[in-house]
Design a protein around this motif. Structure first.
Motif, PDB file in Angstrom:
ATOM      1  N   ALA A 191      30.928  60.344  -6.180  1.00  0.00           N
ATOM      2  CA  ALA A 191      30.135  61.330  -5.184  1.00  0.00           C
ATOM      3  C   ALA A 191      30.096  60.693  -3.734  1.00  0.00           C
ATOM      4  O   ALA A 191      30.028  61.520  -2.688  1.00  0.00           O
ATOM      5  CB  ALA A 191      28.740  61.439  -5.598  1.00  0.00           C
ATOM      6  N   LEU A 192      30.065  59.293  -3.777  1.00  0.00           N
ATOM      7  CA  LEU A 192      30.075  58.674  -2.228  1.00  0.00           C
ATOM      8  C   LEU A 192      31.395  58.421  -1.609  1.00  0.00           C
ATOM      9  O   LEU A 192      31.469  57.924  -0.603  1.00  0.00           O
ATOM     10  CB  LEU A 192      29.397  57.445  -2.425  1.00  0.00           C
ATOM     11  CG  LEU A 192      27.969  57.349  -3.089  1.00  0.00           C
ATOM     12  CD1 LEU A 192      27.231  56.047  -2.752  1.00  0.00           C
ATOM     13  CD2 LEU A 192      27.131  58.483  -2.672  1.00  0.00           C
ATOM     14  N   LEU A 193      32.456  58.675  -2.185  1.00  0.00           N
ATOM     15  CA  LEU A 193      33.898  58.739  -1.763  1.00  0.00           C
ATOM     16  C   LEU A 193      34.060  59.239  -0.431  1.00  0.00           C
ATOM     17  O   LEU A 193      33.772  60.316  -0.097  1.00  0.00           O
ATOM     18  CB  LEU A 193      34.791  58.999  -2.659  1.00  0.00           C
ATOM     19  CG  LEU A 193      35.115  58.124  -4.002  1.00  0.00           C
ATOM     20  CD1 LEU A 193      35.935  58.816  -5.042  1.00  0.00           C
ATOM     21  CD2 LEU A 193      35.456  56.795  -3.447  1.00  0.00           C
ATOM     22  N   PRO A 194      34.630  58.350   0.644  1.00  0.00           N
ATOM     23  CA  PRO A 194      34.614  59.145   1.954  1.00  0.00           C
ATOM     24  C   PRO A 194      36.061  59.961   2.022  1.00  0.00           C
ATOM     25  O   PRO A 194      36.529  60.557   3.090  1.00  0.00           O
ATOM     26  CB  PRO A 194      35.080  57.847   2.936  1.00  0.00           C
ATOM     27  CG  PRO A 194      35.710  56.988   1.946  1.00  0.00           C
ATOM     28  CD  PRO A 194      35.211  57.364   0.440  1.00  0.00           C
ATOM     29  N   TYR A 195      36.685  60.375   1.017  1.00  0.00           N
ATOM     30  CA  TYR A 195      37.807  61.545   0.816  1.00  0.00           C
ATOM     31  C   TYR A 195      37.760  62.561  -0.114  1.00  0.00           C
ATOM     32  O   TYR A 195      36.913  62.344  -1.245  1.00  0.00           O
ATOM     33  CB  TYR A 195      39.046  60.779   0.872  1.00  0.00           C
ATOM     34  CG  TYR A 195      39.281  59.650  -0.198  1.00  0.00           C
ATOM     35  CD1 TYR A 195      39.197  59.927  -1.398  1.00  0.00           C
ATOM     36  CD2 TYR A 195      39.078  58.463   0.078  1.00  0.00           C
ATOM     37  CE1 TYR A 195      39.633  59.004  -2.381  1.00  0.00           C
ATOM     38  CE2 TYR A 195      39.251  57.233  -1.088  1.00  0.00           C
ATOM     39  CZ  TYR A 195      39.382  57.718  -2.288  1.00  0.00           C
ATOM     40  OH  TYR A 195      39.357  56.791  -3.186  1.00  0.00           O
ATOM     41  N   PRO A 196      38.223  63.485  -0.092  1.00  0.00           N
ATOM     42  CA  PRO A 196      37.991  64.772  -1.078  1.00  0.00           C
ATOM     43  C   PRO A 196      38.511  64.185  -2.444  1.00  0.00           C
ATOM     44  O   PRO A 196      39.411  63.889  -2.537  1.00  0.00           O
ATOM     45  CB  PRO A 196      38.885  65.886  -0.544  1.00  0.00           C
ATOM     46  CG  PRO A 196      39.797  65.227   0.436  1.00  0.00           C
ATOM     47  CD  PRO A 196      39.165  63.932   0.867  1.00  0.00           C
ATOM     48  N   VAL A 197      37.751  64.620  -3.499  1.00  0.00           N
ATOM     49  CA  VAL A 197      38.082  64.635  -4.849  1.00  0.00           C
ATOM     50  C   VAL A 197      38.327  66.174  -5.451  1.00  0.00           C
ATOM     51  O   VAL A 197      37.206  66.880  -5.258  1.00  0.00           O
ATOM     52  CB  VAL A 197      37.211  63.797  -5.520  1.00  0.00           C
ATOM     53  CG1 VAL A 197      37.381  63.871  -7.185  1.00  0.00           C
ATOM     54  CG2 VAL A 197      37.080  62.369  -5.225  1.00  0.00           C
ATOM     55  N   ILE A 198      39.368  66.567  -5.846  1.00  0.00           N
ATOM     56  CA  ILE A 198      39.571  67.995  -5.732  1.00  0.00           C
ATOM     57  C   ILE A 198      40.025  68.255  -7.403  1.00  0.00           C
ATOM     58  O   ILE A 198      40.888  67.553  -8.086  1.00  0.00           O
ATOM     59  CB  ILE A 198      40.763  68.667  -5.012  1.00  0.00           C
ATOM     60  CG1 ILE A 198      40.035  68.482  -3.499  1.00  0.00           C
ATOM     61  CG2 ILE A 198      40.808  70.139  -5.458  1.00  0.00           C
ATOM     62  CD1 ILE A 198      41.255  68.781  -2.786  1.00  0.00           C
TER      63      ILE A 198
END
Length: 611
Positions: A191-198
């Motif tokens: 949830a806190l990652l600074p790049y997209p998780v798709i």
């Protein structure tokens, strides 16, 4: 001397996977976390090599039943053939170690042990990895099996830099491959990652993590985004919160949000907080990240300076963790102090809900105690009140140190309009003893049960002489209990007697009770201790001259009834004061009841005979 032969340890990979599954990791579901952490580290490595690079993680679910397959792809640094041989074929060798020792120093990567990929064998019988190094070279395929064998081959086509990992689920692990579960788990971990998780599933694309909140890097900004922060906490922590306190350390490398629990919690409840390392979830049950007294909050913590254990579910207990824990505690304390200065109603509400936590902190921090003392609740002879309501200029605040002491005297003290605070609950007596140190012009004093008699009125000498014979009989009856009788006047008038103990008599009763319940050898030791207690070990039974029953007992001409009545009043006083009775006192109680029933029946029979 014969020459020794050198052999190499053989690792049973299947057995090692069982160890990982049953002992190192909390659940098979962590395989997805491990894949996400590997992807995050690969993106971090490429970002360090190519400043400004934008990472991305894609997860795709295809097939059904036994063909259900998950693919996790990142566009990170990738692996060369040499990297594969070094890091995937050697258990315990991490590609992120560099020149640093495995357990020492800091690193910009999460993985440090070279075992994360093995967790995938808990849900799949084979791991297939396609990878292309950003440094160049051919694209590679690696296939690993849980029996310890693997194959490597060069691909004819050239892939984009990054890594794809394919897993085909085992029948027992199908639940972990369901789209809704995977979607929730990806958010849970990233949830806190600074790049997209798709996530791609059934032809639909889901952007799992929305744009990273601005207050993640600067927790103080959370104060101006109250609704957003509370909603975020509810989504991640599963509870509906109404208040929070931003947290940050001096270095700014660890921060978080302390959400105030909406319900009271048990002092012994486990403190569990959710902690993210390098923006990836490390632990959902971190118990050692905040001080012990902070059990009234549930926290989201993010850090880039703590060292995870091999399971990557906890942190090493070292100086750095202790420093971070102390600074987070200071930040939480400061948040409460700010409330005391400018938002007193908000703090009062928090204290009412979490009084025990506030008291635990106040015992450790006198400055904090001085700020919040007036709102701390206590039980007293004037009811459950906040301390500010109980304090008045010039009045000494008396307190007991045990609940039993308070129970023994609170009825009498209330009737004398004597203010006594129950200090028997955890922290309360310590706080009362500390109060004069933090608040000027306030005096507190510990009250022993026998000291409540200071407010009793004496019986005039002429009247006392009328009771001389009865008191002599009373003292004689109470002698075997190491107790003496005194006549006093006190309120309430409907209380006939009051039993009180000095410190020595209390110790003596405890020794005698323990002796009855102990072995013969230990009883003899306790007996020796008891014999050393002086005559001050006598307790006192106060007879309330304002009570009609006492007046009748003291003026009764029946010298046989008086000692029995005194004994019964004695055991009644013990019961009223919640004192544990020894065998001798229980025997008196039982015999006395039988005697009074017998007397009552005889008197009734005699009256019928006279009629």
């Amino acid at each position: 001397m014969t020459a020794s032969n050198e052999y190499r340890f053989q690792v049973n990979l299947s057995g090692m996977i069982q160890i990982l599954s049953n002992h190192l990791y909390s659940s098979p579901k962590v395989f997805l976390r491990e894949l996400m952490q590997n992807a995050t580290d690969a993106i971090t490595a490429r970002t360090e090599a190519e400043p400004g690079f934008q990472g991305e993680v894609r997860v795709e679910l295809t097939g059904t039943g036994e063909q259900l397959t998950m693919m996790v792809e990142d566009n990170g640094i990738g692996l060369t053939e040499a990297d594969i041989h070094e890091f995937l074929a050697m258990i315990g060798q991490s590609s992120k170690r560099g020149q640093q020792a495995l357990l020492d120093g800091e690193t910009s990567f999460i993985g440090r042990f070279g075992i994360g990929l093995l967790s995938c064998f808990m849900v799949s019988h084979e791991i297939v990895m396609l990878t292309q190094s950003a440094k160049g070279g051919p694209s590679m395929e690696w296939r690993g099996k849980p029996d310890g064998t693997y194959t490597i081959r060069q691909l004819e086509t050239q892939l984009s830099p990054g890594t794809k990992v394919y897993l085909r689920c085992t029948p027992d692990a199908a639940h972990y491959f369901e789209p809704e579960y995977v979607k929730e788990a990806l958010f849970y971990y990233g949830a806190l990652l600074p790049y997209p998780v798709i996530l791609h599933s059934d032809g639909v694309q889901h952007n799992v993590n929305s744009e990273s909140p601005i207050w993640l890097m600067e927790p103080e900004l959370a104060r101006g985004r109250r609704a957003e922060v509370l909603a975020f906490g509810e989504r991640l922590l599963g509870e509906k919160f109404q208040d929070f306190i931003p947290l940050t350390t001096a270095s700014g490398r660890t921060g978080g949000i302390a959400f105030v629990l909406p319900h009271a919690v048990n002092l012994n409840a486990k403190r569990s907080h959710r902690v993210y390392l390098k923006r990836m979830l490390i632990s959902e049950k971190a118990e050692n990240i905040l001080p012990e007294w902070a059990f009234f909050v549930k926290c989201l913590i993010w850090t880039d300076e703590l060292q995870p254990t091999a399971s990557r579910e906890h942190f090493y207990e070292n100086e750095k963790l202790e420093e971070v824990r102390s600074e987070l505690g200071d930040a939480l304390r400061k948040g409460l102090a700010d409330m005391a200065e400018s938002q007193t109603e908000r703090l009062q509400k928090l204290i009412r809900l979490h009084a025990l936590s506030m008291k635990a902190l106040a015992v450790q921090d006198q400055e904090f105690y001085a700020m919040i003392h007036r709102w701390l609740p206590f039980e007293s002879t004037r009811g459950h009140r906040e301390l500010g309501e109980l304090m008045s200029e010039g009045e000494t605040l008396y307190f007991t140190t045990t609940v039993d002491e308070y129970r023994q005297i609170h009825h009498v003290a209330s009737a004398q309009s004597m203010l006594v605070i129950n200090g028997g609950y955890i922290y309360d007596s310590d706080l009362m003893a500390m109060l004069p140190q933090v608040v000027q012009h306030v005096q507190t004093q510990r009250l022993q049960p026998d000291e409540v008699s200071m407010s009793f009125t004496d019986v005039p000498p002429a009247e006392r002489n009328q009771y001389y014979d009865a008191l002599r009989l009373a003292d004689s009856a109470l002698q075997r209990f190491r107790c003496r009788a005194e006549v006093k006047g006190f309120k309430p008038a409907d209380l006939p007697v009051l039993f009180t103990l000095s410190q020595e008599s209390s110790t003596l009763r405890a020794l005698e009770k323990a002796s009855e319940e102990s072995t013969e050898l230990f009883s003899s030791v306790l007996g020796s201790l008891s014999s050393g207690i002086s005559s001050a070990g006598y307790s006192t039974l106060y007879l309330n001259i304002n009570n009609p029953i006492i007046q009748r007992v003291l003026t009764s001409p029946d010298v046989q009834m008086t000692p029995i009545a005194i004994e019964m009043l004695y055991v009644n006083a013990l019961m009223m004061g919640h004192y544990a009775m020894n065998r001798q006192e229980l025997e008196v109680l039982n015999q006395g009841i039988v005697r009074f029933i017998d007397w009552g029946l005889r008197a009734n029979t005699d009256r019928k005979g006279d009629a």
